[in-house]
Design a protein around this motif. Structure first.
Motif, PDB file in Angstrom:
ATOM      1  N   GLN A  36      19.808 -27.746  -8.503  1.00 23.15           N
ATOM      2  CA  GLN A  36      20.069 -27.629  -9.777  1.00 23.15           C
ATOM      3  C   GLN A  36      18.732 -27.035 -10.528  1.00 23.15           C
ATOM      4  OE1 GLN A  36      23.137 -27.324 -11.066  1.00 23.15           O
ATOM      5  NE2 GLN A  36      24.295 -28.195  -9.748  1.00 23.15           N
ATOM      6  N   ALA A  37      18.872 -26.382 -11.453  1.00 25.04           N
ATOM      7  CA  ALA A  37      17.743 -25.978 -12.436  1.00 25.04           C
ATOM      8  C   ALA A  37      17.659 -27.130 -13.425  1.00 25.04           C
ATOM      9  CB  ALA A  37      17.923 -24.676 -12.942  1.00 25.04           C
ATOM     10  N   SER A  38      16.461 -27.648 -13.685  1.00 23.17           N
ATOM     11  CA  SER A  38      16.322 -28.787 -14.516  1.00 23.17           C
ATOM     12  C   SER A  38      14.838 -28.477 -15.384  1.00 23.17           C
ATOM     13  CB  SER A  38      16.251 -30.137 -13.797  1.00 23.17           C
ATOM     14  OG  SER A  38      16.121 -30.984 -14.864  1.00 23.17           O
ATOM     15  N   PHE A  39      14.317 -29.353 -16.040  1.00 17.07           N
ATOM     16  CA  PHE A  39      13.124 -29.259 -16.575  1.00 17.07           C
ATOM     17  C   PHE A  39      12.249 -30.549 -16.417  1.00 17.07           C
ATOM     18  CE2 PHE A  39      15.923 -26.734 -19.320  1.00 17.07           C
ATOM     19  CZ  PHE A  39      15.243 -25.686 -19.885  1.00 17.07           C
ATOM     20  N   ASN A  40      10.833 -30.394 -16.193  1.00 14.33           N
ATOM     21  CA  ASN A  40      10.061 -31.200 -15.741  1.00 14.33           C
ATOM     22  C   ASN A  40       9.890 -32.251 -17.100  1.00 14.33           C
ATOM     23  OD1 ASN A  40       7.596 -32.859 -15.443  1.00 14.33           O
ATOM     24  ND2 ASN A  40       7.052 -31.425 -13.785  1.00 14.33           N
ATOM     25  N   GLN A  41      10.008 -33.620 -16.710  1.00 14.57           N
ATOM     26  CA  GLN A  41      10.003 -34.522 -18.042  1.00 14.57           C
ATOM     27  C   GLN A  41       8.667 -34.449 -18.628  1.00 14.57           C
ATOM     28  OE1 GLN A  41      11.838 -38.285 -16.519  1.00 14.57           O
ATOM     29  NE2 GLN A  41      13.689 -37.359 -16.399  1.00 14.57           N
ATOM     30  N   GLN A  42       7.571 -34.274 -17.861  1.00 17.90           N
ATOM     31  CA  GLN A  42       6.031 -34.283 -18.402  1.00 17.90           C
ATOM     32  C   GLN A  42       5.666 -33.305 -18.954  1.00 17.90           C
ATOM     33  OE1 GLN A  42       3.961 -35.207 -15.075  1.00 17.90           O
ATOM     34  NE2 GLN A  42       4.684 -37.280 -14.557  1.00 17.90           N
ATOM     35  N   ASN A  43       5.830 -32.097 -18.674  1.00 16.56           N
ATOM     36  CA  ASN A  43       5.392 -30.930 -19.436  1.00 16.56           C
ATOM     37  C   ASN A  43       6.728 -29.935 -20.132  1.00 16.56           C
ATOM     38  OD1 ASN A  43       6.362 -29.629 -17.137  1.00 16.56           O
ATOM     39  ND2 ASN A  43       4.182 -29.293 -16.362  1.00 16.56           N
ATOM     40  N   ILE A  97      11.277 -28.625  -7.068  1.00 16.47           N
ATOM     41  CA  ILE A  97      10.339 -27.447  -6.887  1.00 16.47           C
ATOM     42  C   ILE A  97       9.629 -26.908  -8.201  1.00 16.47           C
ATOM     43  CG2 ILE A  97       9.971 -25.206  -5.994  1.00 16.47           C
ATOM     44  CD1 ILE A  97      12.341 -25.621  -4.172  1.00 16.47           C
ATOM     45  N   SER A  98       8.367 -26.928  -8.338  1.00 16.85           N
ATOM     46  CA  SER A  98       7.823 -26.718  -9.834  1.00 16.85           C
ATOM     47  C   SER A  98       6.828 -25.369  -9.541  1.00 16.85           C
ATOM     48  CB  SER A  98       6.928 -27.437 -10.207  1.00 16.85           C
ATOM     49  OG  SER A  98       6.160 -28.181  -9.449  1.00 16.85           O
ATOM     50  N   GLY A  99       6.560 -24.744 -10.343  1.00 16.67           N
ATOM     51  CA  GLY A  99       5.813 -23.518 -10.561  1.00 16.67           C
ATOM     52  C   GLY A  99       6.020 -22.943 -11.831  1.00 16.67           C
ATOM     53  N   ASN A 100       5.448 -21.511 -11.873  1.00 11.74           N
ATOM     54  CA  ASN A 100       5.560 -20.879 -13.019  1.00 11.74           C
ATOM     55  C   ASN A 100       7.056 -20.327 -13.127  1.00 11.74           C
ATOM     56  OD1 ASN A 100       2.704 -21.128 -13.810  1.00 11.74           O
ATOM     57  ND2 ASN A 100       2.162 -19.548 -12.175  1.00 11.74           N
TER      58      ASN A 100
END
Length: 209
Positions: A36-43, A97-100
């Motif tokens: 699923q697409a989500s959001f990083n809780q830190q940034n 999975i994080s990135g730009n």
């Protein structure tokens, strides 16, 4: 040349840099439970979260422990859709999975991951065999309709306009002959849509006259 145990694959864009990927499949789409697409809780940046089943979690934990700092290729249809770098061992069976990523990019990657997890088997529901006589009958009917329509146009033109109608019919016949000549030179095949186009051409020529 790549080693015998590796392949050179490209990303979704042929212009992208090639990837040297091991042929050995560590985890398949069958081991993926969800993505699923989500959001990083830190940034608050877009990320893609994923979760494996018990077998996939065990394999992924072993792979990430042995390959920290190396990219992990995610492949779909012989295309590398993503190659994130393993930052730390992932032993819980889930990660991100994080990135730009943009929001749309994260959604697209999640959809591709889920697509790879779905079994896509082909089931034949119905099978038909159409003989050549059916197509020949359709062509014959189309030609007959075209000839009948042309004959009616000729009768109508001569009946309404007399001598000028004869001139228009001659010009129309010359137009059709030129069309057939061009089709013959080009080696074109006369199909039902082609016959319909010729009939339409006749109608437009009559209207212009």
């Amino acid at each position: 040349r790549p080693p015998a145990t590796s392949d050179v694959l490209y990303g979704q864009d042929d212009a992208s840099a090639p990837y040297l990927v091991e042929k050995r499949v560590i985890i398949s789409g069958e081991d993926l439970v969800d993505a699923q697409a989500s959001f990083n809780q830190q940034n608050n940046e877009p990320v893609v979260t994923f979760r494996f089943d018990s077998r996939g979690a065990q394999r992924f934990a072993q792979a990430t422990q042995q390959n920290v700092g190396r990219p992990f290729a995610i492949i779909l249809d012989n295309r590398v859709i993503s190659a994130p770098v393993i930052r730390e061992p992932i032993i819980g069976g889930s990660g991100q999975i994080s990135g730009n990523f943009s929001v749309q990019g994260a959604n697209d990657l999640a959809v591709l991951l889920r697509a790879g997890a779905l079994p896509a088997t082909l089931t034949v529901v119905e099978e038909r065999t159409v003989g050549p006589s059916l197509g020949a009958d359709s062509i014959h009917a189309g030609v007959s309709a075209g000839l009948i329509g042309a004959a009616l146009v000729v009768v109508l033109m001569i009946g309404l306009y007399g001598f000028f109608g004869v001139i228009a019919v001659v010009a129309l016949a010359a137009n059709i002959i030129m069309i057939m000549a061009v089709l013959t030179v080009l080696g074109s095949t006369l199909t039902l849509p082609g016959i319909a186009g010729i009939v339409l051409t006749i109608g437009m020529a009559v209207d212009s006259n």
